[in-house]
Enzyme design. Structure first.
Site, PDB file in Angstrom:
ATOM      1  N   HIS A 185      -3.619  -5.964   1.788  1.00 24.75           N
ATOM      2  CA  HIS A 185      -3.324  -6.152   3.428  1.00 24.75           C
ATOM      3  C   HIS A 185      -3.972  -7.503   3.902  1.00 24.75           C
ATOM      4  O   HIS A 185      -4.007  -8.343   2.952  1.00 24.75           O
ATOM      5  CB  HIS A 185      -4.204  -4.883   4.135  1.00 24.75           C
ATOM      6  CG  HIS A 185      -3.790  -3.533   3.804  1.00 24.75           C
ATOM      7  ND1 HIS A 185      -2.538  -3.109   4.250  1.00 24.75           N
ATOM      8  CD2 HIS A 185      -4.227  -2.554   2.787  1.00 24.75           C
ATOM      9  CE1 HIS A 185      -2.626  -1.683   3.862  1.00 24.75           C
ATOM     10  NE2 HIS A 185      -3.615  -1.589   3.054  1.00 24.75           N
ATOM     11  N   ARG A 225     -13.142   4.487  -3.140  1.00 24.55           N
ATOM     12  CA  ARG A 225     -12.090   3.932  -2.382  1.00 24.55           C
ATOM     13  C   ARG A 225     -12.683   2.645  -2.568  1.00 24.55           C
ATOM     14  O   ARG A 225     -13.700   1.958  -2.854  1.00 24.55           O
ATOM     15  CB  ARG A 225     -12.598   4.222  -0.760  1.00 24.55           C
ATOM     16  CG  ARG A 225     -11.490   3.660  -0.016  1.00 24.55           C
ATOM     17  CD  ARG A 225     -11.650   4.386   1.436  1.00 24.55           C
ATOM     18  NE  ARG A 225     -10.263   3.816   2.180  1.00 24.55           N
ATOM     19  CZ  ARG A 225      -9.025   4.539   1.923  1.00 24.55           C
ATOM     20  NH1 ARG A 225      -8.852   5.742   1.284  1.00 24.55           N
ATOM     21  NH2 ARG A 225      -7.675   4.140   2.467  1.00 24.55           N
ATOM     22  N   CYS A 258       0.961  -1.143  -0.012  1.00 25.65           N
ATOM     23  CA  CYS A 258       0.123  -0.170   0.114  1.00 25.65           C
ATOM     24  C   CYS A 258       0.791   1.119  -0.016  1.00 25.65           C
ATOM     25  O   CYS A 258       1.406   1.752  -0.945  1.00 25.65           O
ATOM     26  CB  CYS A 258      -1.097   0.128   1.093  1.00 25.65           C
ATOM     27  SG  CYS A 258      -2.379   1.132   0.994  1.00 25.65           S
TER      28      CYS A 258
END
Length: 241
Positions: free
Chosen positions: A193, A130, A96
Protein backbone atom coordinates in the site's frame (compact mmCIF):
# COMPACT_ATOMS: atom_id res chain seq x y z
CA UNK A 1 -6.13 17.25 -23.92
CA UNK A 2 -6.93 18.04 -27.57
CA UNK A 3 -4.87 15.85 -29.85
CA UNK A 4 -3.51 13.70 -27.03
CA UNK A 5 -3.80 9.95 -27.21
CA UNK A 6 -6.24 8.55 -24.69
CA UNK A 7 -5.60 5.76 -22.18
CA UNK A 8 -8.67 4.08 -20.67
CA UNK A 9 -8.03 3.16 -17.02
CA UNK A 10 -10.41 0.93 -15.05
CA UNK A 11 -10.47 1.46 -11.30
CA UNK A 12 -11.78 -1.89 -10.09
CA UNK A 13 -14.13 -1.93 -7.07
CA UNK A 14 -13.03 1.39 -5.52
CA UNK A 15 -16.15 1.46 -3.32
CA UNK A 16 -15.15 -1.69 -1.42
CA UNK A 17 -11.44 -2.07 -2.11
CA UNK A 18 -9.85 1.23 -1.18
CA UNK A 19 -8.08 0.74 2.14
CA UNK A 20 -4.87 2.50 3.24
CA UNK A 21 -5.15 5.06 0.45
CA UNK A 22 -5.14 2.68 -2.50
CA UNK A 23 -7.16 5.23 -4.49
CA UNK A 24 -3.95 7.25 -4.51
CA UNK A 25 -2.57 4.75 -7.01
CA UNK A 26 -5.20 5.82 -9.53
CA UNK A 27 -4.41 9.49 -8.93
CA UNK A 28 -0.68 8.89 -9.34
CA UNK A 29 -1.17 6.82 -12.47
CA UNK A 30 -3.34 9.43 -14.17
CA UNK A 31 -0.86 12.17 -13.34
CA UNK A 32 2.07 10.14 -14.65
CA UNK A 33 0.15 9.36 -17.85
CA UNK A 34 -0.46 13.09 -18.39
CA UNK A 35 3.22 13.83 -17.80
CA UNK A 36 4.03 11.41 -20.61
CA UNK A 37 1.59 13.23 -22.89
CA UNK A 38 -1.46 10.95 -22.71
CA UNK A 39 -5.06 11.75 -21.83
CA UNK A 40 -6.18 9.30 -19.11
CA UNK A 41 -9.87 8.48 -18.77
CA UNK A 42 -10.79 6.69 -15.54
CA UNK A 43 -13.89 4.49 -15.24
CA UNK A 44 -14.86 3.18 -11.81
CA UNK A 45 -16.25 -0.35 -11.96
CA UNK A 46 -18.13 -1.55 -8.89
CA UNK A 47 -20.23 -4.72 -8.50
CA UNK A 48 -22.87 -4.83 -11.20
CA UNK A 49 -21.18 -2.29 -13.47
CA UNK A 50 -20.10 -3.27 -16.96
CA UNK A 51 -16.52 -2.97 -18.07
CA UNK A 52 -16.03 -0.23 -20.68
CA UNK A 53 -15.59 -1.25 -24.30
CA UNK A 54 -11.96 -0.11 -24.31
CA UNK A 55 -9.68 -1.08 -21.42
CA UNK A 56 -6.01 -0.11 -21.45
CA UNK A 57 -5.08 -0.50 -17.74
CA UNK A 58 -6.84 -2.13 -14.78
CA UNK A 59 -5.97 -1.14 -11.23
CA UNK A 60 -7.43 -2.33 -7.93
CA UNK A 61 -6.80 -2.11 -4.21
CA UNK A 62 -7.34 -3.83 -0.90
CA UNK A 63 -10.09 -4.03 1.67
CA UNK A 64 -11.33 -5.86 4.72
CA UNK A 65 -12.37 -9.52 4.42
CA UNK A 66 -15.99 -8.31 4.32
CA UNK A 67 -15.19 -6.13 1.31
CA UNK A 68 -13.50 -9.03 -0.45
CA UNK A 69 -16.59 -11.14 0.15
CA UNK A 70 -18.80 -8.49 -1.46
CA UNK A 71 -16.71 -8.28 -4.62
CA UNK A 72 -15.66 -11.94 -4.97
CA UNK A 73 -18.93 -13.07 -6.56
CA UNK A 74 -18.95 -10.18 -9.02
CA UNK A 75 -15.31 -10.77 -9.89
CA UNK A 76 -16.04 -14.43 -10.57
CA UNK A 77 -18.87 -13.44 -12.94
CA UNK A 78 -16.52 -11.27 -15.00
CA UNK A 79 -13.53 -13.62 -14.74
CA UNK A 80 -13.65 -14.52 -18.43
CA UNK A 81 -13.44 -10.87 -19.50
CA UNK A 82 -10.56 -10.12 -17.16
CA UNK A 83 -8.64 -13.28 -18.05
CA UNK A 84 -9.04 -12.39 -21.74
CA UNK A 85 -7.69 -8.88 -21.14
CA UNK A 86 -4.76 -10.26 -19.14
CA UNK A 87 -4.02 -12.86 -21.80
CA UNK A 88 -3.99 -10.11 -24.43
CA UNK A 89 -1.34 -8.19 -22.51
CA UNK A 90 -3.42 -5.55 -20.73
CA UNK A 91 -1.31 -4.19 -17.86
CA UNK A 92 -2.88 -4.54 -14.42
CA UNK A 93 -1.91 -3.75 -10.83
CA UNK A 94 -3.77 -5.44 -7.98
CA UNK A 95 -2.97 -4.57 -4.37
CA UNK A 96 -3.61 -6.69 -1.27
CA UNK A 97 -7.23 -7.96 -1.30
CA UNK A 98 -7.55 -7.97 -5.07
CA UNK A 99 -4.06 -9.44 -5.35
CA UNK A 100 -5.42 -12.37 -3.33
CA UNK A 101 -8.60 -12.66 -5.42
CA UNK A 102 -6.62 -12.58 -8.67
CA UNK A 103 -5.04 -15.81 -7.43
CA UNK A 104 -6.69 -19.21 -7.18
CA UNK A 105 -8.23 -18.82 -3.74
CA UNK A 106 -8.08 -17.04 -0.42
CA UNK A 107 -8.84 -19.00 2.73
CA UNK A 108 -9.62 -16.59 5.56
CA UNK A 109 -8.42 -17.00 9.14
CA UNK A 110 -11.90 -18.34 10.00
CA UNK A 111 -11.65 -21.05 7.33
CA UNK A 112 -13.98 -19.48 4.76
CA UNK A 113 -12.85 -19.88 1.15
CA UNK A 114 -13.11 -17.14 -1.43
CA UNK A 115 -12.51 -18.51 -4.91
CA UNK A 116 -10.29 -16.34 -7.08
CA UNK A 117 -10.05 -15.99 -10.84
CA UNK A 118 -6.60 -17.51 -11.34
CA UNK A 119 -4.99 -14.73 -13.34
CA UNK A 120 -2.03 -15.02 -10.97
CA UNK A 121 -0.67 -18.42 -9.95
CA UNK A 122 -0.90 -17.75 -6.21
CA UNK A 123 -2.84 -19.01 -3.22
CA UNK A 124 -3.40 -17.22 0.09
CA UNK A 125 -4.28 -18.39 3.59
CA UNK A 126 -5.08 -16.07 6.46
CA UNK A 127 -2.53 -16.32 9.26
CA UNK A 128 -2.21 -15.33 12.89
CA UNK A 129 0.68 -12.91 12.35
CA UNK A 130 0.05 -9.45 10.99
CA UNK A 131 2.83 -8.06 8.80
CA UNK A 132 2.91 -4.28 9.17
CA UNK A 133 5.38 -1.59 8.26
CA UNK A 134 7.50 0.01 5.59
CA UNK A 135 8.89 -2.46 3.10
CA UNK A 136 11.67 -2.28 0.53
CA UNK A 137 12.11 -4.66 -2.39
CA UNK A 138 14.79 -5.23 -4.97
CA UNK A 139 13.42 -5.87 -8.45
CA UNK A 140 15.44 -6.79 -11.53
CA UNK A 141 13.03 -4.82 -13.72
CA UNK A 142 11.96 -1.89 -11.54
CA UNK A 143 14.93 -1.38 -9.25
CA UNK A 144 14.19 -0.57 -5.62
CA UNK A 145 10.47 -0.65 -4.79
CA UNK A 146 9.23 1.06 -1.62
CA UNK A 147 5.83 0.72 0.03
CA UNK A 148 3.88 -0.11 3.17
CA UNK A 149 2.47 -3.53 4.01
CA UNK A 150 -0.39 -4.32 6.39
CA UNK A 151 -1.76 -7.84 5.96
CA UNK A 152 -2.10 -11.22 7.64
CA UNK A 153 -2.47 -13.23 4.44
CA UNK A 154 0.24 -15.74 3.67
CA UNK A 155 0.58 -15.95 -0.10
CA UNK A 156 2.59 -18.60 -1.91
CA UNK A 157 3.51 -18.60 -5.59
CA UNK A 158 3.09 -21.41 -8.06
CA UNK A 159 5.26 -21.92 -11.15
CA UNK A 160 3.03 -19.71 -13.30
CA UNK A 161 3.98 -16.52 -11.45
CA UNK A 162 7.28 -14.96 -10.47
CA UNK A 163 7.86 -12.55 -7.57
CA UNK A 164 7.64 -8.80 -8.04
CA UNK A 165 10.81 -8.44 -5.98
CA UNK A 166 13.10 -9.76 -3.27
CA UNK A 167 12.53 -8.42 0.24
CA UNK A 168 15.28 -6.18 1.61
CA UNK A 169 13.26 -4.83 4.53
CA UNK A 170 9.90 -6.21 5.66
CA UNK A 171 8.00 -9.48 5.38
CA UNK A 172 6.51 -9.73 1.89
CA UNK A 173 4.22 -12.52 0.72
CA UNK A 174 4.80 -14.50 3.91
CA UNK A 175 7.38 -14.62 6.72
CA UNK A 176 9.44 -17.41 5.13
CA UNK A 177 9.93 -17.00 1.38
CA UNK A 178 11.78 -13.66 1.24
CA UNK A 179 9.87 -12.39 -1.80
CA UNK A 180 6.95 -10.05 -2.38
CA UNK A 181 4.19 -9.84 -4.91
CA UNK A 182 3.57 -11.81 -8.08
CA UNK A 183 3.87 -11.23 -11.79
CA UNK A 184 2.28 -13.10 -14.68
CA UNK A 185 2.63 -11.41 -18.06
CA UNK A 186 1.72 -7.75 -17.58
CA UNK A 187 -0.33 -8.41 -14.42
CA UNK A 188 1.26 -7.42 -11.10
CA UNK A 189 -0.04 -8.31 -7.65
CA UNK A 190 1.43 -6.85 -4.47
CA UNK A 191 0.76 -6.24 -0.78
CA UNK A 192 2.36 -2.79 -0.97
CA UNK A 193 0.00 0.00 0.00
CA UNK A 194 1.32 3.36 0.92
CA UNK A 195 0.25 4.22 -1.84
CA UNK A 196 2.56 2.23 -4.06
CA UNK A 197 2.61 4.24 -7.29
CA UNK A 198 3.35 7.75 -5.93
CA UNK A 199 6.68 6.51 -4.55
CA UNK A 200 7.44 4.18 -7.46
CA UNK A 201 7.07 5.96 -10.82
CA UNK A 202 8.89 3.09 -12.53
CA UNK A 203 5.80 0.96 -11.93
CA UNK A 204 3.49 3.67 -13.27
CA UNK A 205 5.73 3.99 -16.32
CA UNK A 206 5.50 0.24 -16.87
CA UNK A 207 1.68 0.35 -16.79
CA UNK A 208 1.49 3.41 -19.04
CA UNK A 209 4.16 2.11 -21.39
CA UNK A 210 2.65 -1.33 -21.88
CA UNK A 211 -0.80 0.19 -22.38
CA UNK A 212 0.50 2.68 -24.94
CA UNK A 213 2.43 0.04 -26.89
CA UNK A 214 -0.57 -2.27 -26.92
CA UNK A 215 -2.99 0.42 -28.14
CA UNK A 216 -0.78 2.69 -30.24
CA UNK A 217 2.28 0.59 -31.04
CA UNK A 218 4.87 2.79 -29.33
CA UNK A 219 5.83 4.56 -26.11
CA UNK A 220 8.28 7.42 -25.80
CA UNK A 221 8.81 8.20 -22.07
CA UNK A 222 9.37 11.90 -21.50
CA UNK A 223 8.59 12.48 -17.80
CA UNK A 224 11.52 12.67 -15.37
CA UNK A 225 11.27 11.56 -11.75
CA UNK A 226 10.79 14.62 -9.54
CA UNK A 227 12.80 15.54 -6.47
CA UNK A 228 9.73 15.27 -4.24
CA UNK A 229 9.34 11.62 -5.19
CA UNK A 230 12.96 10.89 -4.41
CA UNK A 231 12.68 12.57 -0.99
CA UNK A 232 9.53 10.58 -0.20
CA UNK A 233 11.29 7.34 -1.11
CA UNK A 234 14.31 8.10 1.06
CA UNK A 235 12.11 9.13 3.99
CA UNK A 236 10.09 5.89 3.82
CA UNK A 237 13.26 3.82 3.72
CA UNK A 238 14.59 5.46 6.90
CA UNK A 239 11.42 4.94 8.93
CA UNK A 240 11.42 1.99 11.33
CA UNK A 241 8.87 -0.76 10.95
Amino acid sequence: MTGQRELAIVSLYPRDMNIYGDRGNVLALTRRAREHGYAPRVTEVNPGDALPEVVDIVIGGGGQDSGQGRVAKDLSARAGEIRALAGDGTPMLMVCGLYQLFGHRFITHTGDELVGIGVLDVETRGGGERMIGNIVLDSDEFGEIIGYENHSGNTTLGPGSRPLGRVIQGAGNNPEDGVEGARTGNVIGSYLHGSLLPKNPALSDFLVGEAARRRYGDFDPVAPVGETVMRARESAKRRPR
